[in-house]
Design a protein around this motif. Structure first.
Motif, PDB file in Angstrom:
ATOM      1  N   ILE A   1       0.768  -1.267  -0.002  1.00 18.09           N
ATOM      2  CA  ILE A   1      -0.077  -0.201   0.136  1.00 18.09           C
ATOM      3  C   ILE A   1       0.936   1.483   0.011  1.00 18.09           C
ATOM      4  O   ILE A   1       2.063   1.282   0.584  1.00 18.09           O
TER       5      ILE A   1
ATOM      6  N   ARG B   1      -2.692  -0.165  -4.352  1.00 14.59           N
ATOM      7  CA  ARG B   1      -3.674   0.551  -3.455  1.00 14.59           C
ATOM      8  C   ARG B   1      -3.129   1.540  -2.586  1.00 14.59           C
ATOM      9  O   ARG B   1      -2.009   1.738  -2.348  1.00 14.59           O
TER      10      ARG B   1
ATOM     11  N   GLU C   1      -7.426   0.901  -5.958  1.00 21.03           N
ATOM     12  CA  GLU C   1      -7.986   0.569  -4.846  1.00 21.03           C
ATOM     13  C   GLU C   1      -7.634   1.468  -3.684  1.00 21.03           C
ATOM     14  O   GLU C   1      -6.409   1.881  -3.344  1.00 21.03           O
TER      15      GLU C   1
END
Ligand code: 13P
Ligand code: SF4
Length: 351
Positions: A242, A278, A299
């Motif tokens: 992430i 993401r 995302e």
């Protein structure tokens, strides 16, 4: 980006295409009617609609002619030819538009859309700080009301705060009212920081000696102060790939644990360019929805309990009401406007 048609079917289709991942269909069907009504009235008036990046997706992706961060929207407000500006944002932003465009009618589509930073300091408190530290330049973050802007030397936004501080080339600078933004700027500039606040006896007190660097004010954004380093650590544990981006109104600890920090528009641009799969976006939640609507392949890990109660006041219903009834008109007394203008213009001149 805006939807200009007044045809219901076409409007609904365009809204479904952009928004079905983030807005339920029943809501889209209702909101498409409002968008058509707004577009019909817009054709009859000389009006420009500006939308801040925090507007809810059904508004953000439909009626604004221009969207952006505080700086981009103040520049747009200064440049527009339209007779009326409808500012889908909070009150200090609409006031900034009025400061720059005194001959235009500026409407805020809400009775009150405040800001915890803007209400954290008064013009009188700025005058007191000036008395305590004469000959020290005062910078205000744009998240303040016009009477505060009228008392300072220069404004800044989250996208130019560092450049504004550097442009002053001063040994001591007063930077109000966001303590965290001040701390983030001081960290980037390698400057020491002292914080001023009003104590329980009603006096202005400092948490140390202000001999050089930045004197901040203890104002906080009620939204961004809620994010913590453990939010970042939890997200990274769950999703090692992430990327974490944050707004500089977050604490310096949160900013230094993030991969990138910047104004709302800079965050949008960063996510758009990044190849990461993401993101954790530490700012008002609607912006995450707006990014998903525009970049369905990205995302965004949601922390959607965190909404700005002030930005949240602005809806399509209220935008329609503003167009129909000319409410709420932003009025800034001329003596305050003229003094606030020089602080805003000085900021715009250093771009
Ligand atoms: P931007 O200037 O980054 O748009 O931020 C405004 C704001 O109020 C953030 O909370
Ligand atoms: Fe003010 Fe924070 Fe809301 Fe931005 S998010 S308008 S700084 S309260």
């Amino acid at each position: 980006m805006a939807i200009h048609t007044t045809d219901y079917k076409q409007t609904l289709e365009a809204m479904r295409e952009k928004l079905s991942a983030v807005v339920p269909d029943a809501e889209l069907q209702l909101k498409a009617e409002l968008v058509c009504e707004i577009n019909t009235l817009k054709q009859e008036q000389s009006v420009v609609i500006l939308g801040h990046n925090y507007m809810e997706p059904a508004l953000f992706h439909t009626v604004p002619d221009l969207v952006g961060d505080s700086l981009g929207l103040s520049q747009a407000a200064a440049d527009t030819e339209a007779e009326t500006i409808i500012f889908c944002g909070v009150e200090f932003m609409a006031e900034t538009a009025k400061i720059l465009s005194p001959n235009k009618r500026v409407l805020l589509p809400a009775k009150k859309a405040g800001c915890s930073l803007a209400s954290s300091i008064t013009a009188e408190e700025v005058r007191e700080l000036r008395k305590l530290f004469p000959n020290t330049p005062v910078v205000t973050y744009v998240n303040t009301y016009a009477d505060v802007k009228a008392e300072v030397d220069i404004c800044c936004t989250s996208s130019n705060a560092f450049d504004v501080v550097r442009s002053l080339d001063a040994e001591k600078i007063i930077f109000i009212p966001d303590e965290y933004l001040s701390r983030n700027v001081a960290q980037d500039a390698g400057l020491p920081i002292t914080v001023a606040f009003r104590n329980s006896a009603g006096q202005i007190e400092l948490d140390g000696d202000f001999t050089n660097g930045i004197l901040a004010w203890r104002g906080r954004c009620e939204v961004h102060e809620q994010f913590s380093v453990s939010d970042i650590e939890n997200a990274r544990k769950q999703f090692p790939d992430i990327e974490v981006v944050s707004h500089p109104e977050c604490s310096p600890e949160v900013v230094s644990h993030s991969d990138f920090a910047g104004s709302t528009t800079k965050l949008v641009e960063y996510v758009q360019k990044s190849k990461a799969p993401r993101f954790l976006i530490l700012t008002e939640c609607s912006m995450g929805d707006n990014i998903i609507a525009q970049n369905p392949e990205k995302e965004v890990v949601r922390m959607c309990s965190i909404r700005c109660p002030h930005m949240n006041q602005i809806t399509l219903e209220d935008t329609l009401h503003a167009l129909k009834h000319g409410e709420k008109e932003i009025i800034v007394p001329e003596d305050i406007r003229a003094r606030a203008l020089s602080s805003v213009e000085r900021m715009l001149s250093i771009q």
